[in-house]
Design a protein around this motif. Structure first.
Motif, PDB file in Angstrom:
ATOM      1  N   SER B  30       0.843  -1.208   0.000  1.00 11.33           N
ATOM      2  CA  SER B  30       0.000   0.000   0.000  1.00 11.33           C
ATOM      3  C   SER B  30       0.867   1.242   0.000  1.00 11.33           C
ATOM      4  O   SER B  30       1.848   1.330   0.752  1.00 11.33           O
ATOM      5  CB  SER B  30      -0.914   0.012   1.232  1.00 11.33           C
ATOM      6  OG  SER B  30      -1.793  -1.078   1.209  1.00 11.33           O
ATOM      7  N   ALA B  91      -8.654   4.621   4.229  1.00 11.84           N
ATOM      8  CA  ALA B  91      -8.525   3.620   3.172  1.00 11.84           C
ATOM      9  C   ALA B  91      -7.059   3.455   2.820  1.00 11.84           C
ATOM     10  O   ALA B  91      -6.233   4.336   3.105  1.00 11.84           O
ATOM     11  CB  ALA B  91      -9.338   4.011   1.932  1.00 11.84           C
ATOM     12  N   THR B  93      -4.525   1.770  -0.463  1.00 12.74           N
ATOM     13  CA  THR B  93      -4.423   1.140  -1.771  1.00 12.74           C
ATOM     14  C   THR B  93      -2.980   1.168  -2.230  1.00 12.74           C
ATOM     15  O   THR B  93      -2.173   1.954  -1.712  1.00 12.74           O
ATOM     16  CB  THR B  93      -5.334   1.826  -2.807  1.00 12.74           C
ATOM     17  OG1 THR B  93      -5.357   1.052  -4.014  1.00 12.74           O
ATOM     18  CG2 THR B  93      -4.848   3.225  -3.134  1.00 12.74           C
ATOM     19  N   TYR B 102      -8.916  -0.940  -3.438  1.00 13.73           N
ATOM     20  CA  TYR B 102      -9.061  -0.105  -2.244  1.00 13.73           C
ATOM     21  C   TYR B 102      -9.621  -0.946  -1.105  1.00 13.73           C
ATOM     22  O   TYR B 102     -10.606  -1.660  -1.271  1.00 13.73           O
ATOM     23  CB  TYR B 102     -10.030   1.052  -2.516  1.00 13.73           C
ATOM     24  CG  TYR B 102      -9.381   2.269  -3.133  1.00 13.73           C
ATOM     25  CD1 TYR B 102      -9.119   2.315  -4.501  1.00 13.73           C
ATOM     26  CD2 TYR B 102      -9.031   3.363  -2.358  1.00 13.73           C
ATOM     27  CE1 TYR B 102      -8.519   3.433  -5.071  1.00 13.73           C
ATOM     28  CE2 TYR B 102      -8.437   4.488  -2.912  1.00 13.73           C
ATOM     29  CZ  TYR B 102      -8.189   4.510  -4.277  1.00 13.73           C
ATOM     30  OH  TYR B 102      -7.596   5.611  -4.842  1.00 13.73           O
TER      31      TYR B 102
END
Lengths: 113, 114
Positions: B30, B91, B93, B102
């Motif tokens: 991420s 979040a 990603t 996501y």
């Protein structure tokens, strides 16, 4: 005006009756995504697309289909809806790369009886 | 699979106090961590984000910090106002297998008491 447009905003249907929720964006974004929002579970990604004809599964893809035939449109298809698909659905889009801010549509509240 | 844990689930603060919401992610690939604010009946809207090459980012009363080693990132709101009352989502990603999935936290309901 830059926007992500979802239709319909509200939908009540019955188990097994195929439906499509449309999503369209006018910002020439490569990335488009569908989420469902359920109380206590936050937003969960269903499917996403990084460009035309490129789609990938998110965390909860079962029971859903998508297609990306044009850059601006990313419809969500429920071929045989079931009551556990009753939820609030959001479409979102963004550029790829360092300007990848996601813009969300207004949401579609779906009830499957 | 990948996971983002968000705490607390609810937070009440007095107007003018600070609020802190914390998230922990599992996927070390991420590299982008946005925070969204969702008011009642509205769509989520981005309020601040941070990328993995930065440790802290500030925008007026809002700041986000990132600890890549610990896989933690936090939202800090100072001098809270009643209009800050909303649900906040973190979040994560990143380029896992070349794609950008996501993962969202489960949300924090913030109440600012006047």
């Amino acid at each position: 005006e830059a926007q992500v447009t979802q239709n319909p905003r509200y939908l009540i249907t019955v188990t097994g009756k195929k439906l499509t929720v449309t999503c369209s964006q006018n910002m020439n974004h490569e990335y488009m995504s569908w989420y469902r929002q359920d109380p206590g579970l936050g937003l969960r990604q269903i499917y996403y697309s990084m460009n035309v004809e490129v789609t990938d599964k998110g965390d909860v893809p079962e029971g859903y289909k998508v297609s990306r035939k044009e850059k601006r449109n990313f419809p969500l298809i429920l071929e045989s809806p079931s009551p556990n698909q009753t939820s609030l659905y959001f479409c979102a889009s963004s550029l790829l790369g360092v300007k990848n801010i996601q813009y969300f549509g207004a949401g579609t509240r779906l009830s499957v009886l | 699979g990948e996971n983002v844990e968000q705490h607390p689930s609810t937070l009440s603060v007095q107007e003018g106090d600070s609020a802190v919401i914390k998230c922990t992610y599992s996927d070390s690939a991420s590299n982008y961590f946005p925070w969204y604010k969702q008011e009642l009946g509205k769509r989520p809207q981005l309020i601040i984000d941070i990328r993995s090459n930065v440790g802290e980012k500030k925008d007026q009363r809002i700041a986000v910090t990132l600890n890549k080693t610990a896989k933690h990132f936090s939202l800090h709101i100072t001098e809270t106002q009643p209009e800050d009352s909303a649900v906040y989502f973190c979040a994560a990603t990143g380029p896992t297998s070349g794609t950008y999935k996501y993962i969202f936290g489960t949300g924090t309901r913030l109440k600012v008491l006047a």
